[in-house]
Structures are given as C-alpha cells and as structure tokens.
Design an enzyme around this catalytic site. Structure first.
Site, short mmCIF file in Angstrom:
data_model
loop_
_atom_site.label_atom_id
_atom_site.label_comp_id
_atom_site.label_asym_id
_atom_site.label_seq_id
_atom_site.Cartn_x
_atom_site.Cartn_y
_atom_site.Cartn_z
N HIS A 289 -4.95 -4.92 14.33
CA HIS A 289 -3.97 -3.85 14.27
C HIS A 289 -3.87 -3.10 15.60
CE1 HIS A 289 -2.91 0.47 13.05
NE2 HIS A 289 -1.78 -0.21 12.98
N HIS B 226 -8.52 2.41 11.09
CA HIS B 226 -7.37 2.47 10.19
C HIS B 226 -7.64 1.76 8.86
CE1 HIS B 226 -5.68 2.95 14.29
NE2 HIS B 226 -5.22 4.03 13.70
#
Length: 169
Positions: free
Chosen positions: A98, A117
C-alpha cells in the site's frame, strides 16, 4: 438587427454531436504505424542468487529477516511447518504494497500485518492480501532448496517491490 435565438434542445444536441465527433478522430500518425510485438517490450531481470540459510536450523512459524535482491529490500523467510503452495518454507518482501510501511509476522494468527494502515497478508496463500488498504499481494521471493547441502537460496521475485519500477536496481 435580427435577434438569433437558438433553442436549448438544439444547442445541447449539437454540442453532444460535436463532442462525439471530436473524440472519434484518429491521429494520422497512428494509422500507418507498425505494430510492436508484445514480447519485444518485455524485460528479463537477472536476479542474484543469495543463500538464506539451512532448513534444519530454521525454527517453525518464526520470521527470519534477510534482504533480497539488494540491501534496500527487507524480506522475511518463514518455515510454516505444514505444506503450503510453493513448499514448507516461504519468503516475502516485508514492505506493504500500500505505502511501503514495514509488515511484521504474527505467529499467533500466521499472518503479516501492516501497522500503518492495517493491511493483512496470508503467507500460507502466496502472500495474498486479506484485508486493509493494500490492493496487491506481498511480493513473493522465489526460493530453491538444495538437499545436498540443506540450504535455501533466494533466486527471484514474483511481484513488484514497493516503490520500484523494476526489482533490480
């Protein structure tokens, strides 16, 4: 002077026709272009061979850190303790797909977790992204086993390491 008035419906229809006509124009230079074979644009990367360790010395369900294909690419090798696709020992990049945050291996849940995250990856299923912000699986390090000397060697990468256009710098 004559006042020219255009009806709104006529104006919108004419504008729509102009947009469609303008978007279907084919550039002249592409009409006579010679097509390029798809494989002519392919790239073959020459990965280095790097010894990871001895199989008999690897603990079960613990991540062993190493770097591959260079020192800027942290990875983990894990002896899963059961048969998984690709063998008992698997290895992955330890950078989340990500945003490149470091992932850690959780032996209790047998998953990689990103602390930034909260993406989760499954090493028993080829590093597949289970949930979170990531949209790609973890890059898998290709391994070779040499039974004569009981060693595991990294020989390539399946997937793109975060932040790179090519895995080999």
């Amino acid at each position: 002077m004559n006042d020219v008035r255009i009806a709104r419906r006529f104006f919108l229809k004419s504008g729509g026709v102009a947009v469609v006509a303008g978007s279907t124009v084919i550039p002249i230079h592409s009409v006579n272009a010679t097509p390029v074979p798809a494989d002519a644009m392919g790239t073959t990367l020459l990965y280095p061979r790097k010894a990871i360790g001895k199989v008999k010395g690897m603990p079960v369900n613990q991540a062993i850190p190493f770097s591959y294909p260079d020192t800027s690419s942290p990875c983990y090798a894990i002896r899963m303790g059961n048969a998984v696709p690709g063998g008992d020992i698997v290895a992955f990049s330890s950078m989340c797909t990500h945003m490149g945050c470091p992932v850690t291996y959780d032996g209790g849940t047998r998953t990689f977790k990103c602390g930034c995250h909260y993406s989760i990856f499954d090493p028993e299923n080829s590093g597949q992204m289970v949930c979170g912000q990531a949209t790609e699986d973890l890059p898998k390090i290709q391994l070779e086993y040499n039974s004569k000397i009981d060693s595991i060697t990294a020989v390539g990468v399946d997937g793109l390491i975060y932040g790179r256009q090519f895995n080999i710098l």
